[in-house]
Design a protein around this motif. Structure first.
Motif, PDB file in Angstrom:
ATOM      1  N   TYR A  40     -10.781  23.272 -44.705  1.00 37.13           N
ATOM      2  CA  TYR A  40     -10.947  24.571 -44.048  1.00 37.13           C
ATOM      3  C   TYR A  40     -10.324  24.523 -42.645  1.00 37.13           C
ATOM      4  O   TYR A  40     -11.023  24.654 -41.629  1.00 37.13           O
ATOM      5  N   PRO A  41      -9.019  24.344 -42.567  1.00 33.02           N
ATOM      6  CA  PRO A  41      -8.374  24.183 -41.256  1.00 33.02           C
ATOM      7  C   PRO A  41      -8.521  25.401 -40.351  1.00 33.02           C
ATOM      8  O   PRO A  41      -8.422  25.265 -39.116  1.00 33.02           O
ATOM      9  N   ALA A  42      -8.755  26.568 -40.917  1.00 34.31           N
ATOM     10  CA  ALA A  42      -8.884  27.780 -40.100  1.00 34.31           C
ATOM     11  C   ALA A  42     -10.334  28.095 -39.753  1.00 34.31           C
ATOM     12  O   ALA A  42     -10.612  29.109 -39.097  1.00 34.31           O
ATOM     13  N   SER A  43     -11.271  27.242 -40.157  1.00 38.37           N
ATOM     14  CA  SER A  43     -12.684  27.511 -39.928  1.00 38.37           C
ATOM     15  C   SER A  43     -13.029  27.470 -38.443  1.00 38.37           C
ATOM     16  O   SER A  43     -12.469  26.693 -37.669  1.00 38.37           O
ATOM     17  N   ARG A  44     -13.966  28.289 -38.061  1.00 43.10           N
ATOM     18  CA  ARG A  44     -14.428  28.295 -36.667  1.00 43.10           C
ATOM     19  C   ARG A  44     -15.243  27.053 -36.340  1.00 43.10           C
ATOM     20  O   ARG A  44     -15.567  26.815 -35.174  1.00 43.10           O
ATOM     21  N   TYR A  45     -15.570  26.245 -37.371  1.00 45.70           N
ATOM     22  CA  TYR A  45     -16.344  25.023 -37.135  1.00 45.70           C
ATOM     23  C   TYR A  45     -15.454  23.806 -36.896  1.00 45.70           C
ATOM     24  O   TYR A  45     -15.967  22.726 -36.585  1.00 45.70           O
ATOM     25  N   VAL A  46     -14.144  23.954 -37.026  1.00 44.54           N
ATOM     26  CA  VAL A  46     -13.242  22.814 -36.876  1.00 44.54           C
ATOM     27  C   VAL A  46     -13.310  22.235 -35.470  1.00 44.54           C
ATOM     28  O   VAL A  46     -13.395  21.003 -35.290  1.00 44.54           O
ATOM     29  N   GLU A  47     -13.287  23.092 -34.467  1.00 48.59           N
ATOM     30  CA  GLU A  47     -13.329  22.610 -33.093  1.00 48.59           C
ATOM     31  C   GLU A  47     -14.639  21.893 -32.805  1.00 48.59           C
ATOM     32  O   GLU A  47     -14.658  20.840 -32.137  1.00 48.59           O
ATOM     33  N   GLN A  48     -15.729  22.419 -33.323  1.00 49.49           N
ATOM     34  CA  GLN A  48     -17.026  21.754 -33.141  1.00 49.49           C
ATOM     35  C   GLN A  48     -17.051  20.406 -33.865  1.00 49.49           C
ATOM     36  O   GLN A  48     -17.653  19.435 -33.375  1.00 49.49           O
ATOM     37  N   ALA A  49     -16.386  20.355 -35.033  1.00 54.90           N
ATOM     38  CA  ALA A  49     -16.327  19.099 -35.777  1.00 54.90           C
ATOM     39  C   ALA A  49     -15.579  18.035 -34.962  1.00 54.90           C
ATOM     40  O   ALA A  49     -15.971  16.864 -34.928  1.00 54.90           O
ATOM     41  N   ARG A  50     -14.498  18.434 -34.311  1.00 56.47           N
ATOM     42  CA  ARG A  50     -13.722  17.477 -33.475  1.00 56.47           C
ATOM     43  C   ARG A  50     -14.602  16.935 -32.352  1.00 56.47           C
ATOM     44  O   ARG A  50     -14.554  15.742 -32.040  1.00 56.47           O
ATOM     45  N   LYS A  51     -15.382  17.821 -31.776  1.00 55.52           N
ATOM     46  CA  LYS A  51     -16.267  17.390 -30.686  1.00 55.52           C
ATOM     47  C   LYS A  51     -17.327  16.409 -31.218  1.00 55.52           C
ATOM     48  O   LYS A  51     -17.660  15.428 -30.535  1.00 55.52           O
TER      49      LYS A  51
END
Length: 246
Positions: free
Chosen positions: A232-243
Motif C-alpha cells: 500500500y505505497p499510497a497509504s496514509r500510514y506509510v509515513e507513520q510506518a517509517r517512523k
C-alpha cells in the motif's frame, strides 16, 4: 302494562334476538377464503397488524395444508413489511422447518437473511445480526446459487463481510489504545487471515506492526510494516510506518 303492550315488547325482544344471532352467526361462520380476501385488502392498505390477525384466522382454519402454509408465509411477510424483523425472522424460520420441500423455501430463506440484514446497525453494537445474516446468506447461495435473489444475496454478503472486518479493526484499535497489545495482535492477525480483501488492511498492517514492536516482537513488527509499505505505497500510514521502523 296491558296485555297488548306486553305482547309488543315480547315481539320486539324476539326480533332483536334474531338480529343478534344472525350477526353472531355471520361472524362465526366467516370462511377462510373470506378471511384471506380481508387479509389481502388490509395488507394492501398497510394495515399489517390487522392483516396478520386475519392471516392467523386462515392459518387456524385447517381448511387445507396449502392454505395453512400460505398463511404462515404471509404472516412472515406482514411482519417484514411492518419492519418487525425479529418477528419476521422467527416466522420465516418456522416456515422453513415446517415446509422444507415447499417451492417457497428459497424465498423464505432469502427473506430470513434479509430479516437479519435489516437488524444490522453500527459497528460498535451487538454483532449477532450481522453474523446471522452472513451465515444465512452463505446457506442461501450454497443451496440456491441460480435463484433470482442470488445476486442481491451476494451483494449483501459482501456488505456484511465488510462490516465484520470493520468490527475486527475497531476492536483491535481499542486493544491497542488500551495497551492490550497481545490481544490487539490476535485481532489484527485474524483480520488479515479472514478478510484478505478488506480495503482497510493498510491500517490493519500498521497497527499489527506497531503492536508487535510494543511487545518486543521486533522481527514480526518490521515484517508487518514493510509489507504495508510494499503493498500500500499510497497509504496514509506509510509515513507513520517509517517512523515506527526508526
Amino acid at each position: 302494562m296491558s296485555l297488548p303492550g306486553m305482547l309488543r315488547l315480547v315481539v320486539i325482544l324476539f326480533i332483536a334476538g334474531l338480529v343478534a344471532c344472525a350477526t353472531t352467526d355471520k361472524s362465526a361462520t366467516k370462511t377462510p377464503e373470506a378471511a384471506l380476501k380481508d387479509a389481502e385488502a388490509l395488507s394492501a392498505r398497510g394495515r399489517h397488524d390487522d392483516a396478520i390477525a386475519q392471516w392467523k384466522k386462515v392459518k387456524d382454519s385447517y381448511r387445507s395444508p396449502e392454505l395453512t402454509a400460505m398463511a404462515e408465509l404471509k404472516i412472515a411477510d406482514a411482519y417484514f413489511a411492518k419492519e418487525s424483523y425479529i418477528e419476521s425472522a422467527a416466522a420465516y424460520e418456522d416456515f422453513r422447518k415446517l415446509h422444507p420441500k415447499s417451492d417457497k423455501a428459497p424465498y423464505a430463506l432469502y427473506r430470513l437473511a434479509l430479516s437479519y440484514y435489516n437488524q444490522v446497525e453500527k459497528i460498535d453494537t451487538d454483532q449477532t445480526p450481522v453474523k446471522n445474516a452472513v451465515t444465512t446468506l452463505e446457506s442461501f447461495l450454497k443451496y440456491y446459487p441460480q435463484s433470482e435473489y442470488a445476486q442481491d444475496a451476494r451483494d449483501k454478503l459482501t456488505i456484511c463481510r465488510f462490516k465484520m472486518a470493520q468490527y475486527e479493526l475497531y476492536v483491535g484499535r481499542f486493544y491497542y489504545r488500551t495497551d492490550k497489545y497481545v490481544s490487539a495482535v490476535g485481532r489484527f492477525e485474524g483480520l488479515l487471515k479472514n478478510y484478505p480483501a478488506f480495503p482497510g488492511n493498510d491500517e490493519t498492517l500498521y497497527y499489527l506492526g506497531a503492536s508487535y514492536l510494543r511487545i518486543g516482537e521486533l522481527e514480526k513488527g518490521r515484517e508487518a510494516l514493510n509489507r504495508l509499505m510494499k503493498e500500500y505505497p499510497a497509504s496514509r500510514y506509510v509515513e507513520q510506518a517509517r517512523k515506527q521502523l526508526k
